[in-house]
Each structure stands twice: as structure tokens, then as C-alpha cells.
Write an enzyme that holds these catalytic residues in place. Structure first.
Site, PDB file in Angstrom:
ATOM      1  CB  ALA A  12      -0.940  -0.001   1.208  1.00  0.00           C
ATOM      2  NE  ARG A  15       6.077   5.123  -9.177  1.00  0.00           N
ATOM      3  CZ  ARG A  15       6.627   5.317 -10.364  1.00  0.00           C
ATOM      4  NH1 ARG A  15       6.642   6.533 -10.897  1.00  0.00           N
ATOM      5  NH2 ARG A  15       7.161   4.322 -11.037  1.00  0.00           N
ATOM      6  CE  LYS A  39      11.199  -0.064   8.024  1.00  0.00           C
ATOM      7  NZ  LYS A  39      12.322   0.910   8.094  1.00  0.00           N
ATOM      8  N   GLY A  91       0.405  -7.995  -9.316  1.00  0.00           N
ATOM      9  CA  GLY A  91       1.224  -7.384 -10.355  1.00  0.00           C
ATOM     10  C   GLY A  91       2.674  -7.310  -9.926  1.00  0.00           C
ATOM     11  CE1 TYR A 118      -4.154  -7.503 -12.890  1.00  0.00           C
ATOM     12  CE2 TYR A 118      -1.841  -7.061 -12.499  1.00  0.00           C
ATOM     13  CZ  TYR A 118      -2.933  -7.890 -12.387  1.00  0.00           C
ATOM     14  OH  TYR A 118      -2.799  -9.123 -11.791  1.00  0.00           O
ATOM     15  CG  HIS A 147       8.484   1.942 -21.014  1.00  0.00           C
ATOM     16  ND1 HIS A 147       8.484   0.950 -21.976  1.00  0.00           N
ATOM     17  CD2 HIS A 147       7.344   1.760 -20.293  1.00  0.00           C
ATOM     18  CE1 HIS A 147       7.399   0.205 -21.836  1.00  0.00           C
ATOM     19  NE2 HIS A 147       6.696   0.678 -20.823  1.00  0.00           N
ATOM     20  CE  LYS A 151       9.704  -1.064 -18.716  1.00  0.00           C
ATOM     21  NZ  LYS A 151       9.354  -1.600 -17.386  1.00  0.00           N
ATOM     22  N   GLY A 157       8.398  -5.874 -19.923  1.00  0.00           N
ATOM     23  CA  GLY A 157       7.601  -7.081 -19.690  1.00  0.00           C
ATOM     24  C   GLY A 157       6.362  -7.118 -20.567  1.00  0.00           C
TER      25      GLY A 157
END
Length: 236
Positions: A12, A15, A39, A91, A118, A147, A151, A157
């Protein structure tokens, strides 16, 4: 009115995790019941209970977990989903062969989906690429991905996944990579023959598309039988 689908967000603090929390709060069909990160500084933020990764056993009951973390955290969330008989949308990239095997094994007991991308548009693009490769036998197939400069992996991928779709259709793809500026992500799949060319393109202009796609997958995965699903299986 049906009760909201109970979502756990794992990773969580990243990003993607932050985008998932923000976008999920705008939906009435989803309820984030816990946010998990390595944490925890505050136990509740914006009404969402927070848990550390080593506290997974104490999270409330959930219907599906969305995981965008690191390989070292993957085993814990997979075990939590198995113990709760909950679905998993992941992911997390860089999984080991053993972790991929564990995911495949878990799919015999719970519904799971893993994807490096996704975006719902990319899911459709994969289908189109496979169909085009099958219909255009013998044509040259080239995949060009662009990109941002930070990256590191190349080809991306997503480009490799598109290449796998092309191979399923009988093509032999070649790859080219561009790293420039702050490009979120662009993928061009080109089929060429003498005198004609077909181009299939997807351009991402916001990273929110990936979070929206993962939330879509979570909403469609809930209630399905055990199995390993592709994002394109969950478009309807």
C-alpha cells in the site's frame, strides 16, 4: 443492493498502492478493509486500517487481495489468500521460478490472476496481436516499446507478453526499445509485407490505468471458481 467486495491492498505504500487506495475510494462496489505495507506509522489513514507485512494473520476477512509489492513479500500474501480462501490479483514482478510454481499450485484452490500490465487496453491489444499474427502468416512482426529514461529492463515485460501473443499466432517477433523523457509507456506491434503494413498501438498517458485495471480484475475475480485467469479473461 449487493454488499461491496472486500479488498485488501498489499504493497500500500508504493505508487501503485497509493493509486489503488485513491481510486478504490471513489467506487461504491469496493471496500478497502485493510492496507498492508512493510512498515506502519499510523494505524488508520482515511478510515482504512493499516497493517505491517508481518501482521497479515491479523487482517480482517477479505474477498480478494491486490498485490503490488516485492518478491520477498509475495509468499506471505499468497499464504494469506490460501488460508482465507480469497482471490489474488498480483502485479508483483521479478517472481522466482519457485514462486511462479507456488502461484500455479494455489490456482487449484483459489482464483488468481497475475499480470505485468493491468491496462485493459493492453489486454485487448494482446488478443488483437494473436489474431493478427494468425491471419498474417509469413509477415514480418516487430515490436517497438518506449518508456521513460529510468526504466531499466528492455524489452519491457509488456513487450515480451505481446511477443508471446504473436508467437501463439505463429509469428516470430523482433524487439526494439526506446528510453526517453517521461514516457509512461507506448507499445507498437507492426506486421509488414510487400506493399502493406498493419500497426497496432497502445499509448499510456497516466499510470492510473494500471490501478483501474487491477481494481476491475478484483471486481471480476471475486466469486469465480479456483483457477489461473488472464486479465483478458476478466474483461466482460
Amino acid at each position: 443492493m449487493n454488499a461491496p467486495i472486500r479488498i485488501l491492498i498489499h504493497g500500500a505504500s508504493g505508487r501503485m498502492g497509493q493509486a489503488l487506495l485513491r481510486l478504490a475510494s471513489e467506487r461504491t462496489d469496493l471496500e478497502v478493509i485493510a492496507a498492508v505495507s512493510r512498515k506502519v506509522e499510523s494505524r488508520v489513514i482515511d478510515g482504512v486500517p493499516r497493517f505491517a507485512a508481518n501482521e497479515l494473520s491479523g487482517v480482517p476477512e477479505f474477498d480478494v487481495a491486490i498485490d503490488f509489492s516485492l518478491p520477498e513479500g509475495f509468499d506471505g500474501i499468497l499464504a494469506a489468500c490460501l488460508s482465507r480462501r480469497a482471490g489474488l490479483v498480483s502485479g508483483t514482478t521479478g517472481l522466482s521460478a519457485a514462486q511462479q510454481d507456488a502461484l500455479a499450485s494455489a490456482a487449484t484452490e483459489i482464483p488468481v490472476v497475475w499480470s505485468a500490465n493491468y491496462s485493459l487496453g493492453v489486454a485487448v491489444l494482446n488478443d488483437l496481436v494473436e489474431r493478427a499474427a494468425s491471419a498474417l502468416a509469413g509477415w514480418d512482426c516487430d515490436i517497438v516499446e518506449s518508456h521513460h529514461v529510468h526504466k531499466k529492463d528492455a524489452p519491457s515485460g509488456t513487450a515480451l507478453a505481446l511477443g508471446a501473443s504473436a508467437e501463439r499466432g505463429g509469428a516470430q517477433p523482433r524487439y526494439a526499445s526506446i528510453r526517453a523523457g517521461d514516457i509512461v509507456g507506448e507499445h507498437l506491434v507492426q506486421f509488414a509485407a510487400l506493399g502493406e503494413r498493419v500497426e497496432l498501438v497502445h499509448r499510456a498517458t497516466s499510470r492510473d490505468i494500471f490501478a483501474r485495471g487491477a481494481l476491475h480484475a478484483a471486481s471480476r475475480l471475486t466469486g469465480r471458481p479456483a483457477g489461473r485467469y488472464r486479465l483478458r479473461d476478466l474483461l466482460d
